[in-house]
Design a protein around this motif. Sequence first.
Motif, mmCIF file in Angstrom:
data_model
loop_
_atom_site.group_PDB
_atom_site.id
_atom_site.type_symbol
_atom_site.label_atom_id
_atom_site.label_comp_id
_atom_site.label_asym_id
_atom_site.label_seq_id
_atom_site.Cartn_x
_atom_site.Cartn_y
_atom_site.Cartn_z
ATOM 1 N N SER A 148 0.837 -1.209 0.000
ATOM 2 C CA SER A 148 0.000 0.000 0.000
ATOM 3 C C SER A 148 0.868 1.254 0.000
ATOM 4 C CB SER A 148 -0.923 0.024 1.230
ATOM 5 O OG SER A 148 -1.728 -1.136 1.275
ATOM 6 N N GLU A 207 -2.929 0.495 -3.844
ATOM 7 C CA GLU A 207 -2.397 -0.767 -3.377
ATOM 8 C C GLU A 207 -2.370 -1.781 -4.509
ATOM 9 O OE1 GLU A 207 -4.930 -2.119 -0.189
ATOM 10 O OE2 GLU A 207 -6.184 -3.272 -1.572
ATOM 11 N N TYR A 211 5.763 2.067 -1.776
ATOM 12 C CA TYR A 211 4.718 1.231 -1.190
ATOM 13 C C TYR A 211 5.314 0.488 0.007
ATOM 14 C CZ TYR A 211 1.614 1.732 -5.281
ATOM 15 O OH TYR A 211 0.787 2.209 -6.257
ATOM 16 N N SER A 221 1.504 -4.247 3.681
ATOM 17 C CA SER A 221 0.415 -4.069 4.626
ATOM 18 C C SER A 221 -0.050 -5.414 5.193
ATOM 19 C CB SER A 221 -0.755 -3.345 3.979
ATOM 20 O OG SER A 221 -1.170 -4.002 2.783
#
Length: 503
Positions: free
Chosen positions: A429, A435, A499, A502
């Motif tokens: 994400s 994402e 990113y 997550s």
Amino acid sequence: MTDNQDWNAASEVAEDFVSQWNSNEPGGSVIGFDLSGLRFASSGGVESLSTYMPFTPKSVVRYASVTKHVFCAMVLEHSDLILLDDPLGKHIPELQAPLCDVTVGQALDMSGGLPDVRECLSLLGLSVYTETEAGPLLDYLSRLKRLNFPAGSEISYSNTGYRLVEAALERNGLRFDDFVQEKIAQPLGIVLKAPDVWNDPVAGLVPGYWKSKPGWQLSSAGLHISASGSLAGSAEALVRWLQALLKGEQGFAGVLEKLSAERSLADGRMSEYGLGLRWSHLGERRFIGHGGSHPGYKTYFLLDPENGTGFAVVSNREDTNGFKIAIECMAALTGLPLPRPKSDLPNGLYVTETGPWWLEINGSTCTFIDADDTLYDDGDGWASSLSASSPMRLRLEDGALVGEAGHAPRRFIPVGKHDVPSTLSGRWSSEEGAEFVIESGVLSMGIGPTRQSMPITALGNGRFLFTLNDGPWTKRVCINLLDQDRLELVSSRARMVEYRRST
């Protein structure tokens, strides 16, 4: 001034190119001109696949990045409000470091390292068709905390600097289209328009097209255009402006020299990309010009200031190589030799020892971080792009390609056989809410029917490639692992979209 100019030869080259645009296809025009007027105008193809009206030098297209030097002329005219040495943060105080420290000149001469907005949006999963407005885009830029590279250290093409400088001028009540109308279009008696967004009406604008497997498709784009590429007009209007620039008419005396002057990098080296203009070489001589590319439109112009001559190429088809047309016309006109493509470097994928910098050699084509350039023989084993906007100079040493890319020293080694590790799998994400998921060597991005699943190729040492399809564009994106739970997606013009894992 040179007397031995062969306009017949130049016209024959132009005719050969436009004759390849059939009467049932999009087309374009090529104009050769000097200070006295048009020397020839060649056209082929049609304005519209609805009306099949022939394309003419009066057909209105989007100039795209041919806009840039016009905007820079506006910047130079307002030196009482904004100077090339000013940091961007002086005029747009919400920008964070290091973006706020990039100077106006660096923002315009492609040495600022500013991430290109359109490519950032692609790396966030937003399509070329997604509509965006100027205000939210500026808000997004104000949240960024990374450049593509330290300002002044490299040359790499980006439109963002023009967007930011335009915003700075607008805060002083100065709009680009007002400048175009008051200083250029009305005095010269031509029709030009700089719309803000793709859907703004432009009188006479012909549709643009790109070719998919099924056939020609109408082009469109959602990005707020900005003065990096907003100008629209005909081939004839472009030529009249270029003649005025060459002559120094209507208050533009000396402006071409200022726009085309070489710019200094931080270490003192000089770049042949100026302010919206770039130098190109034929034999021992240099010529000044620039190209433009929007979905479905391609433009290019090339000037010989010494002799007051030039060529302009406009088209409403994605596959036009305007630079090739213009440079071959100039070679025919002047009798100067065209550079020889160099195709003896070993084909294949290469990557630096660390970092996201990869390239691919395929014959005389070099793809560096997914930006294509032709390589030419530069003597003593060297291959050069001969491009001021994407400079590349390489040669083979002990199985590696060594030299410079974007004026930065690089050493590329062949990519070996590597597997995508299972540790790359998971949900990733960004702080912007984007994402994607990696599972079994496949990256999936998007939602619902827009979701794409893209196989990953391993380059070794935490680098990977995947191919993203976005309308008329196909992009190869590099995944560069920064640590176990953090990575960046890297394309040619946006090298800093991060990113975090997550799940």
